[in-house]
Design a protein around this motif. Structure first.
Motif, PDB file in Angstrom:
ATOM      1  N   THR A   1      19.119  19.022  -5.529  1.00  0.00           N
ATOM      2  CA  THR A   1      18.635  20.049  -6.224  1.00  0.00           C
ATOM      3  C   THR A   1      19.174  20.078  -7.543  1.00  0.00           C
ATOM      4  OG1 THR A   1      20.311  21.438  -5.386  1.00  0.00           O
ATOM      5  CG2 THR A   1      18.222  21.607  -4.187  1.00  0.00           C
ATOM      6  N   LYS A   2      20.152  19.663  -7.760  1.00  0.00           N
ATOM      7  CA  LYS A   2      20.635  19.650  -9.363  1.00  0.00           C
ATOM      8  C   LYS A   2      19.757  18.525 -10.028  1.00  0.00           C
ATOM      9  CE  LYS A   2      24.695  18.782 -11.924  1.00  0.00           C
ATOM     10  NZ  LYS A   2      26.109  18.157 -12.117  1.00  0.00           N
ATOM     11  N   TYR A   3      19.088  17.915  -9.552  1.00  0.00           N
ATOM     12  CA  TYR A   3      18.219  16.705 -10.269  1.00  0.00           C
ATOM     13  C   TYR A   3      16.825  17.059 -10.328  1.00  0.00           C
ATOM     14  CZ  TYR A   3      23.000  14.976  -9.284  1.00  0.00           C
ATOM     15  OH  TYR A   3      24.394  14.886  -9.501  1.00  0.00           O
ATOM     16  N   PHE A   4      16.363  17.468  -9.258  1.00  0.00           N
ATOM     17  CA  PHE A   4      14.841  17.919  -9.114  1.00  0.00           C
ATOM     18  C   PHE A   4      14.629  19.108  -9.415  1.00  0.00           C
ATOM     19  CE2 PHE A   4      15.699  13.710  -6.907  1.00  0.00           C
ATOM     20  CZ  PHE A   4      14.992  12.766  -7.429  1.00  0.00           C
ATOM     21  N   ASN A   5      13.005  19.413  -9.600  1.00  0.00           N
ATOM     22  CA  ASN A   5      12.607  20.934  -9.654  1.00  0.00           C
ATOM     23  C   ASN A   5      12.054  20.813  -8.218  1.00  0.00           C
ATOM     24  OD1 ASN A   5      11.075  23.097  -9.528  1.00  0.00           O
ATOM     25  ND2 ASN A   5       9.955  22.498 -11.388  1.00  0.00           N
ATOM     26  N   ILE A   6      12.812  21.544  -7.261  1.00  0.00           N
ATOM     27  CA  ILE A   6      12.320  21.214  -5.804  1.00  0.00           C
ATOM     28  C   ILE A   6      11.131  21.906  -5.531  1.00  0.00           C
ATOM     29  CG2 ILE A   6      13.134  21.799  -3.444  1.00  0.00           C
ATOM     30  CD1 ILE A   6      14.744  19.492  -4.446  1.00  0.00           C
ATOM     31  N   ASP A   7      10.734  23.186  -6.212  1.00  0.00           N
ATOM     32  CA  ASP A   7       9.454  23.616  -6.111  1.00  0.00           C
ATOM     33  C   ASP A   7       8.286  22.957  -6.368  1.00  0.00           C
ATOM     34  OD1 ASP A   7      10.806  26.161  -5.255  1.00  0.00           O
ATOM     35  OD2 ASP A   7      10.804  27.071  -7.207  1.00  0.00           O
ATOM     36  N   TYR A   8       8.404  22.125  -7.421  1.00  0.00           N
ATOM     37  CA  TYR A   8       7.473  21.031  -7.875  1.00  0.00           C
ATOM     38  C   TYR A   8       7.327  20.061  -6.766  1.00  0.00           C
ATOM     39  CZ  TYR A   8       4.720  17.660 -10.273  1.00  0.00           C
ATOM     40  OH  TYR A   8       3.716  16.818 -10.712  1.00  0.00           O
ATOM     41  N   VAL A   9       8.451  19.642  -6.400  1.00  0.00           N
ATOM     42  CA  VAL A   9       8.473  18.410  -5.263  1.00  0.00           C
ATOM     43  C   VAL A   9       7.823  18.763  -3.808  1.00  0.00           C
ATOM     44  CG1 VAL A   9      10.119  17.118  -3.761  1.00  0.00           C
ATOM     45  CG2 VAL A   9      10.563  17.416  -6.105  1.00  0.00           C
ATOM     46  N   ARG A  10       8.103  20.264  -3.450  1.00  0.00           N
ATOM     47  CA  ARG A  10       7.425  20.710  -2.488  1.00  0.00           C
ATOM     48  C   ARG A  10       5.737  20.715  -2.706  1.00  0.00           C
ATOM     49  NH1 ARG A  10      11.019  22.770   1.027  1.00  0.00           N
ATOM     50  NH2 ARG A  10      13.099  23.674   0.194  1.00  0.00           N
ATOM     51  N   GLU A  11       5.486  21.100  -4.108  1.00  0.00           N
ATOM     52  CA  GLU A  11       4.198  20.976  -4.198  1.00  0.00           C
ATOM     53  C   GLU A  11       3.371  19.696  -4.072  1.00  0.00           C
ATOM     54  OE1 GLU A  11       1.397  21.616  -8.073  1.00  0.00           O
ATOM     55  OE2 GLU A  11       3.156  23.030  -8.024  1.00  0.00           O
ATOM     56  N   ILE A  12       3.893  18.735  -4.544  1.00  0.00           N
ATOM     57  CA  ILE A  12       3.229  17.241  -4.507  1.00  0.00           C
ATOM     58  C   ILE A  12       3.237  16.938  -3.105  1.00  0.00           C
ATOM     59  CG2 ILE A  12       3.904  16.657  -6.962  1.00  0.00           C
ATOM     60  CD1 ILE A  12       6.182  14.968  -6.128  1.00  0.00           C
TER      61      ILE A  12
ATOM     62  N   LYS B   1      -0.091  16.135  -1.348  1.00  0.00           N
ATOM     63  CA  LYS B   1      -0.127  14.738  -1.144  1.00  0.00           C
ATOM     64  C   LYS B   1      -0.672  14.063  -2.418  1.00  0.00           C
ATOM     65  CE  LYS B   1      -0.700  14.292   3.818  1.00  0.00           C
ATOM     66  NZ  LYS B   1      -1.681  13.489   4.628  1.00  0.00           N
ATOM     67  N   THR B   2       0.134  14.591  -3.466  1.00  0.00           N
ATOM     68  CA  THR B   2      -0.224  13.813  -4.859  1.00  0.00           C
ATOM     69  C   THR B   2       0.944  13.309  -5.409  1.00  0.00           C
ATOM     70  OG1 THR B   2       0.597  16.020  -5.873  1.00  0.00           O
ATOM     71  CG2 THR B   2      -1.960  15.888  -5.522  1.00  0.00           C
ATOM     72  N   ASN B   3       0.717  12.454  -6.293  1.00  0.00           N
ATOM     73  CA  ASN B   3       1.862  11.893  -7.184  1.00  0.00           C
ATOM     74  C   ASN B   3       2.853  11.053  -6.502  1.00  0.00           C
ATOM     75  OD1 ASN B   3       3.601  10.890  -9.246  1.00  0.00           O
ATOM     76  ND2 ASN B   3       3.343  12.839 -10.475  1.00  0.00           N
ATOM     77  N   HIS B   4       2.071  10.015  -5.808  1.00  0.00           N
ATOM     78  CA  HIS B   4       3.040   9.132  -4.801  1.00  0.00           C
ATOM     79  C   HIS B   4       4.393   8.493  -5.397  1.00  0.00           C
ATOM     80  CE1 HIS B   4       1.711   5.084  -5.904  1.00  0.00           C
ATOM     81  NE2 HIS B   4       0.671   5.896  -6.375  1.00  0.00           N
TER      82      HIS B   4
ATOM     83  N   PRO C   1       0.818  -1.241   0.047  1.00  0.00           N
ATOM     84  CA  PRO C   1      -0.069   0.000   0.093  1.00  0.00           C
ATOM     85  C   PRO C   1       0.945   1.082   0.040  1.00  0.00           C
ATOM     86  CG  PRO C   1      -0.017  -0.659   2.071  1.00  0.00           C
ATOM     87  CD  PRO C   1       0.733  -1.916   1.112  1.00  0.00           C
ATOM     88  N   GLN C   2       1.779   1.495  -1.160  1.00  0.00           N
ATOM     89  CA  GLN C   2       2.607   2.483  -0.976  1.00  0.00           C
ATOM     90  C   GLN C   2       1.815   3.801  -0.933  1.00  0.00           C
ATOM     91  OE1 GLN C   2       6.168   2.301  -3.749  1.00  0.00           O
ATOM     92  NE2 GLN C   2       5.401   4.238  -4.663  1.00  0.00           N
ATOM     93  N   LYS C   3       0.882   4.169  -1.503  1.00  0.00           N
ATOM     94  CA  LYS C   3       0.299   5.474  -1.658  1.00  0.00           C
ATOM     95  C   LYS C   3      -0.238   5.741   0.024  1.00  0.00           C
ATOM     96  CE  LYS C   3      -3.177   8.500  -3.434  1.00  0.00           C
ATOM     97  NZ  LYS C   3      -3.633   9.144  -2.112  1.00  0.00           N
ATOM     98  N   LYS C   4      -0.609   4.756   0.704  1.00  0.00           N
ATOM     99  CA  LYS C   4      -1.284   4.922   1.902  1.00  0.00           C
ATOM    100  C   LYS C   4       0.006   5.265   2.812  1.00  0.00           C
ATOM    101  CE  LYS C   4      -4.000   2.252   5.388  1.00  0.00           C
ATOM    102  NZ  LYS C   4      -2.540   2.152   6.291  1.00  0.00           N
ATOM    103  N   TRP C   5       0.988   4.448   2.767  1.00  0.00           N
ATOM    104  CA  TRP C   5       2.084   4.856   3.486  1.00  0.00           C
ATOM    105  C   TRP C   5       2.723   5.985   3.335  1.00  0.00           C
ATOM    106  CZ3 TRP C   5       4.937  -0.609   2.842  1.00  0.00           C
ATOM    107  CH2 TRP C   5       4.369  -1.550   3.536  1.00  0.00           C
ATOM    108  N   LEU C   6       2.946   6.417   2.145  1.00  0.00           N
ATOM    109  CA  LEU C   6       3.627   7.725   1.853  1.00  0.00           C
ATOM    110  C   LEU C   6       2.790   8.889   2.465  1.00  0.00           C
ATOM    111  CD1 LEU C   6       5.155   7.105  -1.614  1.00  0.00           C
ATOM    112  CD2 LEU C   6       6.322   7.114   0.515  1.00  0.00           C
ATOM    113  N   ASP C   7       1.472   8.873   2.252  1.00  0.00           N
ATOM    114  CA  ASP C   7       0.572   9.778   2.829  1.00  0.00           C
ATOM    115  C   ASP C   7       0.755   9.948   4.274  1.00  0.00           C
ATOM    116  OD1 ASP C   7      -0.358  10.343   0.059  1.00  0.00           O
ATOM    117  OD2 ASP C   7      -2.321   9.301   0.436  1.00  0.00           O
ATOM    118  N   GLU C   8       0.612   8.735   4.901  1.00  0.00           N
ATOM    119  CA  GLU C   8       0.764   8.670   6.496  1.00  0.00           C
ATOM    120  C   GLU C   8       2.052   9.234   6.735  1.00  0.00           C
ATOM    121  OE1 GLU C   8      -0.370   4.718   7.506  1.00  0.00           O
ATOM    122  OE2 GLU C   8      -2.409   5.120   7.071  1.00  0.00           O
TER     123      GLU C   8
END
Length: 648
Positions: A610-621, A625-628, A587-594
């Motif tokens: 930070t060199k590899y991710f768009n950190i602003d978008y990561v903070r948003e999800i 709690k979207t896109n597990h 239950p990956q989504k459930k665990w990650l939400d909790e």
């Protein structure tokens, strides 16, 4: 089953303390014994360490703590998990006739090979497979690996020829990692050993991009770490120590593949099913050989259920009380959609084995996640790995040291639902329109895919451009734009995005795609000092499966049709003909939400990635709690960089 380490230098520049740490850091792979070997042209020393058996210490009389730096060209180390011939006679590194070996794995047919070598005049002092391997090398040379049925990674030092002969089993079940430059090669069973010897952990950005963009990893000889390579399955490597040279001579070559074995027989469906079944029976019989207790994973799926059913049937015929045969199942009380105990309980009742329910939880995930990443060493794609981790922990608690598993059944017998897409494409390419229509309808009927799902699979997996455009769209906000732009046009794994035939797909699955699953299996099991054996990857079984026409592996909409046919009178039909394949889901989504707030607070405070991710978008999800799936990829990469202090 064990752990190995080695360093070969052109000059005498060994760092003994660092080398000792290479052994210490993999104590989990071999807690039962420890040994060392050092060589130069003037002398050789066999030494003991802190964890060496007492009787071996008395015999050797030389501690590694008494050895000084910069005196040796070669060092070998071994960590032992005693499975076959558990006496001290199996101590490694082992020496015989100018041959010294450090070896990780099991040669399952060692009894038959030993008898053949005895007839050739070879003498044996031990009852295990290590001495068999040495004498096989003395008799057949590098060709000895073709005699073996098993899993292995080893290094043989041939003193007479001054060469190091390294090998990895055909499918790559047992790991072998190395770093090399012009003057030395450093190798081990785990990557972290190389860091103990002084290599700096740095990101292999191409591999990381392949994982984050394509979702593909462990597909080549490169790893997530820069300058760290893996000897791939089916390869040998020869390192020659030549005097008065400035560069190590390294020759790596492939000794096994499936090229001449795919679909090369003509037979009936019934005979194919019998052939597959007979080979699986033989494979399981060999993998029940052990001087310690053997158990099995049991997910309730077709593959592990077949292994348990066949194994318990064989044990009953030998007079063994199968109630002592322990099986282990991951269960989820609050997530019935991924709980498989309904099916596993059927197998337990039918076979008479014992079963232990393991219940992974988000609480334990929080406690163990960094430890899991440390043992896995490289990022992984989902939390199903954690379920395996929890199962192995329970196996150790039950004092079971050898575990059978159903890994490899999907790759050998076309069990993944994506195979429908390639199967249908093959029919169209042959203008078999009537058969195409029939199989299209039955593929939806006999799987969990709707007709709409199946059509989507057909389009997605058979069109490289559509697939890549969709991946670009999905990851456009998630990945750092500069990082993505640098690698997106390099076509790193484009040959894995679209295949001309299902034969190409199967060869790719066994030669490249299965690598990450075997890494997960090895690290989870060995983290808990357990030897995992996978009957579906016996090379004779793999060759038999590859030779059977694909129309018998995917038949009337059923995946793995020949295995289902063989097992239909050997276990409950409700298991044999399951349609809702779960694939060790959690239950990956459930665990990650909790755990969302925990990971957000822990990892998004001054992230290293930070060199590899768009950190602003990561903070948003994380906030929404979207896109597990993306949340998890960030979590695992960021944790990996912190655990190993990886430099970008």
């Amino acid at each position: 089953m064990c752990g190995i380490a080695g360093v070969l230098n052109l000059d005498k520049s060994l760092y003994i303390n660092r080398f000792k740490k290479m052994s210490d850091v993999i104590k989990h792979r071999g807690p039962d014994d420890e040994g060392f070997y050092f060589y130069n042209e003037d002398q050789e020393i066999f030494a003991f360490g802190n964890d060496t058996l007492a009787e071996i210490k008395e015999e050797l009389g030389y501690s590694i703590d008494n050895i000084v730096d910069s005196n040796y060209n070669l060092a070998l180390a071994h960590r032992r998990l005693s499975i076959i011939d558990t006496s001290s006679k199996g101590h490694q590194p082992m020496c015989s006739s100018n041959i010294v070996i450090t070896y990780n794995g099991e040669i399952y047919n060692y009894i038959e090979i030993r008898e053949e070598l005895k007839r050739e005049g070879y003498y044996f002092k031990t009852e295990g497979d290590t001495e068999v391997l040495i004498n096989a090398y003395l008799h057949w040379g590098e060709e000895c690996v073709k005699q073996f049925n098993g899993m292995w990674s080893f290094a043989i030092w041939d003193k007479a020829k001054k060469l190091l002969f390294c090998s990895r089993d055909r499918l790559g079940e047992k790991p072998f990692y190395y770093y090399k430059d012009n003057e030395k090669i450093v190798f081990g069973s785990e990557i972290k050993q190389l860091f103990e010897y002084g290599l700096e952990p740095r990101v292999n950005e191409k591999t990381l991009f392949t994982f984050l963009f394509y979702g593909i990893h462990d597909h080549s000889d490169e790893t997530f770490f820069e300058n760290v390579f893996t000897l791939q399955g089916g390869y040998n490597m020869i390192i020659q120590l030549e005097e008065n040279t400035s560069t190590l001579s390294i020759n790596k070559y492939k000794y096994w593949d499936l090229d001449n074995r795919i679909n090369n027989i003509t037979t009936s469906f019934e005979r194919s099913a019998e052939s597959i079944g007979n080979q699986l029976e033989k494979s399981i019989s060999l993998r029940l050989r052990s001087d310690v207790e053997v158990g099995s994973c049991l997910s309730g799926g077709l593959d592990s259920s077949s292994v348990v059913s066949i194994a318990t049937n064989q044990l009953k015929k030998q007079g063994y009380n199968v109630s002592n045969f322990n099986t282990f199942t991951a269960c989820y009380d609050d997530s019935k959609e991924v709980d498989e105990r309904y099916y596993s309980d059927m197998i337990v009742k039918e076979s008479g084995c014992s079963n232990f329910k393991v219940k992974p939880s988000e609480k334990k995930l929080k406690e163990d996640f960094e430890k899991l990443v440390w043992h896995q060493e490289e990022p992984f794609g989902s939390l199903s790995i954690f379920a395996g981790w929890c199962v192995m922990e329970r196996v150790k608690t039950n004092n079971v040291k050898v575990l059978l598993d159903g890994q490899g059944g999907d790759e050998t017998l076309l069990g993944y639902e994506r195979f429908y897409a390639y199967h249908l494409k093959t029919m169209l390419s042959k203008f078999e329109f009537k058969r195409f229509a029939k199989e299209f309808a039955l593929s939806s009927k006999n799987s969990r895919l709707t007709l709409k799902d199946l059509f989507g699979y057909f389009i997605y997996f058979n069109n490289k451009n559509i697939r890549k455009k969709r991946l670009t769209y999905k990851t456009s906000k998630f990945l750092n734009s500069n990082f993505s732009a640098q690698y997106k046009t390099q076509n790193i794994v484009d040959d894995m995005l679209e295949f001309k035939s299902i034969e190409e797909v199967q060869k790719n699955e066994l030669a490249r795609a299965i690598g990450h699953l075997l890494r997960y299996e090895d690290r989870n099991s060995m983290a808990h000092s357990i030897e995992a054996r996978v009957p579906f990857l016996d090379h004779t079984f793999v060759e038999t499966a590859a030779s059977i026409p694909n129309k018998y592996k995917l038949k009337d909409g059923w995946t793995k049709a020949v295995l289902r046919k063989y097992m239909e009178d050997k276990m409950p039909k409700e298991v044999t003909y399951r349609k809702n394949k779960l694939g060790f889901s959690v239950p990956q989504k459930k665990w990650l939400d909790e755990l969302n707030d925990y990971f957000k607070e822990t990892l998004l405070d001054n992230p290293r990635s930070t060199k590899y991710f768009n950190i602003d978008y990561v903070r948003e999800i994380f906030d929404k709690k979207t896109n597990h799936d993306f949340r998890f990829k960030f979590i695992v990469v960021e944790t990996w960089m912190r655990v190993f202090d990886v430099k970008g």
